[in-house]
Motif scaffolding. Structure first.
Motif, short mmCIF file in Angstrom:
data_model
loop_
_atom_site.label_atom_id
_atom_site.label_comp_id
_atom_site.label_asym_id
_atom_site.label_seq_id
_atom_site.Cartn_x
_atom_site.Cartn_y
_atom_site.Cartn_z
N GLY A 2 -4.93 -7.23 5.82
CA GLY A 2 -3.68 -8.00 5.10
C GLY A 2 -4.05 -8.28 3.89
N ILE A 3 -5.14 -7.76 3.30
CA ILE A 3 -5.51 -7.93 1.87
C ILE A 3 -4.96 -6.89 0.92
CG2 ILE A 3 -7.31 -8.31 0.10
CD1 ILE A 3 -6.88 -10.65 2.26
N VAL A 4 -3.69 -7.24 0.20
CA VAL A 4 -2.87 -6.03 -0.20
C VAL A 4 -3.83 -5.61 -1.61
CG1 VAL A 4 -1.08 -5.58 -1.79
CG2 VAL A 4 -0.86 -6.74 0.29
N SER A 5 -4.00 -4.03 -1.75
CA SER A 5 -4.69 -3.57 -2.73
C SER A 5 -4.10 -3.30 -4.00
CB SER A 5 -5.59 -2.50 -2.26
OG SER A 5 -4.36 -1.52 -2.02
N GLY A 6 -2.55 -3.33 -3.65
CA GLY A 6 -1.58 -2.93 -5.09
C GLY A 6 -0.48 -2.70 -4.40
N MET A 7 0.45 -2.28 -5.47
CA MET A 7 2.04 -2.10 -5.25
C MET A 7 2.24 -0.60 -5.49
SD MET A 7 4.07 -5.29 -6.15
CE MET A 7 3.14 -5.96 -7.70
N ALA A 8 3.13 0.35 -4.81
CA ALA A 8 3.66 1.47 -5.08
C ALA A 8 5.13 1.26 -5.50
CB ALA A 8 3.16 2.43 -3.98
N THR A 9 5.64 2.49 -5.95
CA THR A 9 7.21 2.48 -6.23
C THR A 9 7.58 3.55 -5.34
OG1 THR A 9 6.79 1.64 -8.50
CG2 THR A 9 8.80 2.93 -7.91
N VAL A 10 8.69 3.14 -4.47
CA VAL A 10 9.44 4.19 -3.52
C VAL A 10 10.29 5.17 -4.41
CG1 VAL A 10 11.33 4.63 -2.14
CG2 VAL A 10 10.05 2.57 -1.80
N GLN A 11 9.87 6.39 -4.37
CA GLN A 11 10.45 7.55 -5.05
C GLN A 11 11.72 8.14 -4.09
OE1 GLN A 11 9.02 8.63 -8.06
NE2 GLN A 11 8.25 6.82 -7.59
N ASN A 38 5.12 -8.30 5.10
CA ASN A 38 5.05 -7.24 4.33
C ASN A 38 3.60 -6.70 4.07
OD1 ASN A 38 7.77 -7.05 4.15
ND2 ASN A 38 7.97 -8.01 2.23
N GLY A 39 2.73 -6.88 5.09
CA GLY A 39 1.32 -6.37 4.84
C GLY A 39 0.50 -7.20 4.37
N THR A 40 0.91 -8.56 4.08
CA THR A 40 -0.12 -9.48 3.62
C THR A 40 -0.51 -10.50 4.51
OG1 THR A 40 1.02 -9.15 1.20
CG2 THR A 40 -0.44 -11.32 1.50
N SER A 41 -1.93 -10.78 4.52
CA SER A 41 -2.35 -11.80 5.39
C SER A 41 -2.09 -13.21 4.87
CB SER A 41 -3.68 -11.62 5.74
OG SER A 41 -4.57 -12.77 6.22
N LEU A 42 -1.33 -14.21 5.54
CA LEU A 42 -0.94 -15.42 5.19
C LEU A 42 -1.01 -16.38 6.23
CD1 LEU A 42 2.31 -14.02 3.49
CD2 LEU A 42 0.48 -14.74 2.26
N THR A 43 -1.33 -17.78 5.51
CA THR A 43 -1.62 -18.83 6.50
C THR A 43 -0.50 -19.74 6.20
OG1 THR A 43 -3.97 -18.81 5.65
CG2 THR A 43 -3.06 -21.03 6.82
N ILE A 44 -0.11 -20.10 7.71
CA ILE A 44 1.30 -20.80 7.67
C ILE A 44 1.06 -22.37 7.53
CG2 ILE A 44 2.91 -21.56 9.37
CD1 ILE A 44 2.41 -18.91 10.72
N THR A 100 1.49 -8.87 -5.62
CA THR A 100 2.28 -8.42 -4.35
C THR A 100 3.80 -8.30 -4.49
OG1 THR A 100 2.22 -10.49 -3.18
CG2 THR A 100 0.27 -9.34 -2.80
N THR A 101 4.50 -7.94 -3.59
CA THR A 101 6.05 -8.14 -3.81
C THR A 101 6.50 -9.49 -3.34
OG1 THR A 101 6.12 -7.27 -1.50
CG2 THR A 101 6.26 -5.49 -3.11
N HIS A 102 5.66 -10.11 -2.95
CA HIS A 102 6.09 -11.82 -2.57
C HIS A 102 6.67 -12.41 -3.88
CE1 HIS A 102 4.79 -11.36 1.32
NE2 HIS A 102 3.45 -11.11 1.16
N GLY A 103 6.25 -11.99 -4.93
CA GLY A 103 6.67 -12.63 -6.34
C GLY A 103 8.15 -12.04 -6.71
#
Length: 202
Positions: free
Chosen positions: A4-13, A141-147, A171-174
């Motif tokens: 759940g540690i995101v390494s980056g973002m990719a763009t949908v083609q 969305n693939g990110t490890s988060l704490t509630i 990440t895409t959360h922004g």
């Protein structure tokens, strides 16, 4: 398996196909060059298998069932998705154990701006509302988060999560807005503990 540690973002083609099987093609800017055909990659919280790689893109096959039960059906060219490659023996366990099997779709209910960071409130699907707890883990969305907190409202269960500036920037959360839908995976340990309790009750 993932952390759940995101390494980056990719763009949908593009996402093409039919109700049975689709092909998702992404830009390869966030996917290491040593990732090749047959490897597993977590895309927006969903574990997919690489089927093709070019100098500019990476492609994955997506079953119709996956499209129907995740946010993939709404993907459009230009959308950004979170990326994480599968665990290796040398990988640091910075998050929690993530399978990449989406349990359901949640929705952004509110976003509150703080001093450089945000609190985002998500409605969780009924399928996992019994598996969320304050200070527990969840994958969005693939990110490890704490509630932070859990609020069982008449309209559904809502959880709050704090996002530091780094997570918002990488990440895409922004990019999230109220009403956006997100892929959610409950904590594996919580899932098995509930199953154990239910089995003993029977």
């Amino acid at each position: 398996m993932f952390t759940g540690i995101v390494s980056g973002m990719a763009t949908v083609q593009h996402l093409s196909g039919d109700e049975s099987l689709c092909t998702l093609t992404l830009s390869n800017e966030a996917i290491p060059r040593d990732v090749t055909i047959g490897d597993s990659v977590c895309i927006a919280g969903c574990c997919l298998t690489v089927i093709e790689r070019t100098d500019a893109t990476v492609s994955f096959e997506v079953m119709g069932e996956t499209v129907a039960k995740t946010t993939f059906g709404a993907l459009q060219p230009g959308d950004r998705v979170n990326i994480e490659c599968s665990l290796r023996p040398t990988t640091q366990m910075g998050g929690h154990m993530v399978s990449g099997h989406v349990d359901g779709i949640g929705e952004v209910r509110d976003i509150r701006e703080n001093d450089g960071w945000k609190t985002i409130f998500f409605r969780v699907p009924d399928t996992i509302k019994r598996l969320v707890a304050p200070k527990g883990s969840i994958t969005i969305n693939g990110t490890s988060l704490t509630i932070i907190d859990v609020d069982d409202q008449p309209s559904g269960t809502v959880i709050s999560i704090g996002f530091i500036p780094h997570t918002l920037a990488t990440t895409t959360h922004g990019l999230l807005a109220v009403g956006d839908r997100v892929n959610m995976e409950a904590d594996l340990l919580a899932r098995y503990m509930l199953r154990l309790i239910e089995t003993k009750a029977d």
